[in-house]
Motif scaffolding. Sequence first.
Motif, PDB file in Angstrom:
ATOM      1  N   ARG A   1      -0.529   3.244  -2.054  1.00  0.00           N
ATOM      2  CA  ARG A   1      -0.126   2.296  -1.016  1.00  0.00           C
ATOM      3  C   ARG A   1      -1.122   2.265   0.131  1.00  0.00           C
ATOM      4  NH1 ARG A   1       6.541   2.785  -0.678  1.00  0.00           N
ATOM      5  NH2 ARG A   1       6.896   1.879  -2.755  1.00  0.00           N
TER       6      ARG A   1
ATOM      7  N   ALA B   1      -3.856   0.051  -0.950  1.00  0.00           N
ATOM      8  CA  ALA B   1      -3.434  -1.346  -0.862  1.00  0.00           C
ATOM      9  C   ALA B   1      -3.411  -1.818   0.589  1.00  0.00           C
ATOM     10  CB  ALA B   1      -2.056  -1.512  -1.503  1.00  0.00           C
ATOM     11  N   LYS B   2      -2.888  -0.982   1.485  1.00  0.00           N
ATOM     12  CA  LYS B   2      -2.823  -1.357   2.899  1.00  0.00           C
ATOM     13  C   LYS B   2      -4.214  -1.527   3.495  1.00  0.00           C
ATOM     14  CE  LYS B   2       1.639   0.847   3.850  1.00  0.00           C
ATOM     15  NZ  LYS B   2       2.326   1.962   4.564  1.00  0.00           N
TER      16      LYS B   2
ATOM     17  N   ILE C   1       3.934  -4.759  -1.126  1.00  0.00           N
ATOM     18  CA  ILE C   1       3.516  -3.366  -0.974  1.00  0.00           C
ATOM     19  C   ILE C   1       4.582  -2.407  -1.495  1.00  0.00           C
ATOM     20  CG2 ILE C   1       4.455  -2.996   1.333  1.00  0.00           C
ATOM     21  CD1 ILE C   1       0.982  -1.892   0.124  1.00  0.00           C
TER      22      ILE C   1
END
Length: 354
Positions: A100, A103-104, A157
């Motif tokens: 994550r 991804a962020k 997300i």
Amino acid sequence: MNNAVSGYLDKFGSNFLIAAMIPSLGLVIAILTIFEPILQPSALINAPNSIYQGLGVGVLVLVPTVIVGFTLTALNTYILKFFEGYVFFRYLPILVYRQREKAKKLIGRKETLRKRISVLESWSSNPTPRTKKILRRLRNQYYNIAANYDKNFPPEIDDVLPTEFGNILKASEAYSSNRYGMDGVEFWPRLRQVIPDRYQDSIDSARNQLSFLVNMSVLALFFSFLCSLPVLFILGFFSLSPVSTLTYIDVFAYSYRYLIAGLLGLFCFAFFQKASIYSVGSFGIMIRSAYDLFRLDLLKHFHIKMPDNSVQEFHIWRNIGELLTLGQQSLTFQGLEYLWDDAKQPSLEKKQVG
């Protein structure tokens, strides 16, 4: 009918051979080679009677290969779910956190570029050549980052999975919903029925390649585990037995072949696992392309009027998805207008349902 069954069996045999039998045969041969001092397979293979030789080869090689191959085939879905992160890795929060965060980071870079582009466009109603060059560079960067995120992560997300393998596959599954409003879980079995055989063979080939690499990864890790057992036994006997006369050199002499083989197995696991990540990306592209190319053929099979634009198409697929998923339980489903071939339905050009 016989030709259809024969073709299916031929395809199943080909898929089974590539994806399961070859990795299984590799595992069996590796075990017979490395564990030769323990298993002593030469006693059966070198039997004086040719009949016993044939039986020995069958028992030692063919039977375990077939058993392992069918086991891999039966567990294929479970193994893929394991690699995706649904089975074990989901209970390791650190892995989910790492994915994550990646991804962020991409989302943050994408939004930063979007804002910079928006500011430059708002400031420059008549941009200079230098401003145009900067805008072109920023748009290229934005395109690359957005495409990278779309390929490697799902849109939301909260849907990010613990593994890179799982996120690439999840992104491919979300593609049809994000682009066309088609729920991939509901529509894929139906879409397969309208995909031409030639393209279906390409999908099967990509799936076989992926299954082969995944199975090789699993068996390589299993082989490393098997190699660790003799090493642990020798070390345990050396350290716990009060009458042991073994020295450290003796321990190494007895266990070095298993240590080297186990390390080689771990290397093969890492290699095939990394290769499977590239392969799942190629497989995902095949799935995405199938929706791009054949979704309107599926719409014809539903006897639904062709949309005039992409927005209308999105709402049509979303509406059909409501019907397939929820039926009468849906709160937003709207009646579908069916179109029929005049030759087949001479008295009805249109039929209102819902």
